[in-house]
Design an enzyme around this catalytic site. Structure first.
Site, PDB file in Angstrom:
ATOM      1  N   GLY A   1       0.780  -1.225   0.000  1.00  0.00           N
ATOM      2  CA  GLY A   1       0.000   0.000   0.000  1.00  0.00           C
ATOM      3  C   GLY A   1       0.813   1.278   0.000  1.00  0.00           C
ATOM      4  CG  HIS A   2       4.109   3.811   1.822  1.00  0.00           C
ATOM      5  ND1 HIS A   2       5.401   4.220   1.579  1.00  0.00           N
ATOM      6  CD2 HIS A   2       3.504   4.848   2.432  1.00  0.00           C
ATOM      7  CE1 HIS A   2       5.572   5.436   2.046  1.00  0.00           C
ATOM      8  NE2 HIS A   2       4.444   5.838   2.567  1.00  0.00           N
ATOM      9  CG  PHE A   3       3.249   5.493  -2.362  1.00  0.00           C
ATOM     10  CD1 PHE A   3       2.164   5.958  -1.645  1.00  0.00           C
ATOM     11  CD2 PHE A   3       4.508   5.994  -2.076  1.00  0.00           C
ATOM     12  CE1 PHE A   3       2.334   6.941  -0.676  1.00  0.00           C
ATOM     13  CE2 PHE A   3       4.679   6.974  -1.096  1.00  0.00           C
ATOM     14  CZ  PHE A   3       3.589   7.446  -0.394  1.00  0.00           C
TER      15      PHE A   3
END
Length: 149
Positions: free
Chosen positions: A50-52
């Protein structure tokens, strides 16, 4: 003093476990003064999901946590029974992120005590390097505390 502390031995000092254990190896400790440790960053790290997506960057807060964990190993090396102590992160100052840390990087942590350990509290200055380039730096405060048995 040159040392070779592997992940299994690090787990004897730190209570962290995957995915929060962020130190893979310790190569140098000068007792009561400094430490050099490493974390190899792989594309499989859970935070990259999720990053990124599409442009993976290691979160800065995890870089600071990794520095703090390396500092914890340094502090716990000052007591004869480290398994009976825990290191608590208290404060951070002057944090600077110079360059992003990405999959494939091998982070070198260099931490040095700014002041001697007093009443279990210490101030450290930490640096993160990748291929000789300064990525992150900052001052940390931590406390070594006996576990409640």
């Amino acid at each position: 003093m040159k040392v070779d502390i592997n992940i299994e031995e690090i787990q004897e000092y730190l209570p962290h476990r995957y995915p929060m254990l962020l130190v893979d190896r310790v190569t140098e400790i000068v007792l009561g003064e400094s430490i050099k440790a490493y974390k190899n960053i792989t594309t499989n790290e859970p935070f990259f999901e999720g990053h990124f997506p599409g442009t993976p960057v290691m979160p800065g807060v995890l870089q600071i946590e990794a520095m703090a964990q390396a500092g914890g190993v340094l502090l716990l090396n000052t007591v004869p029974d480290p398994q009976n102590y825990i290191t608590l992160f208290m404060k951070m100052d002057n944090i600077k992120f110079k360059r992003p840390v990405v999959p494939g990087d091998s982070m070198l942590f260099k931490l040095e005590l700014i002041t001697p350990i007093r009443r279990g509290i210490c101030h450290m200055r930490g640096y993160v390097f990748v291929n000789g380039n300064l990525m992150t730096q900052g001052d940390l405060m931590a406390q070594i505390k006996r576990k409640e048995l």
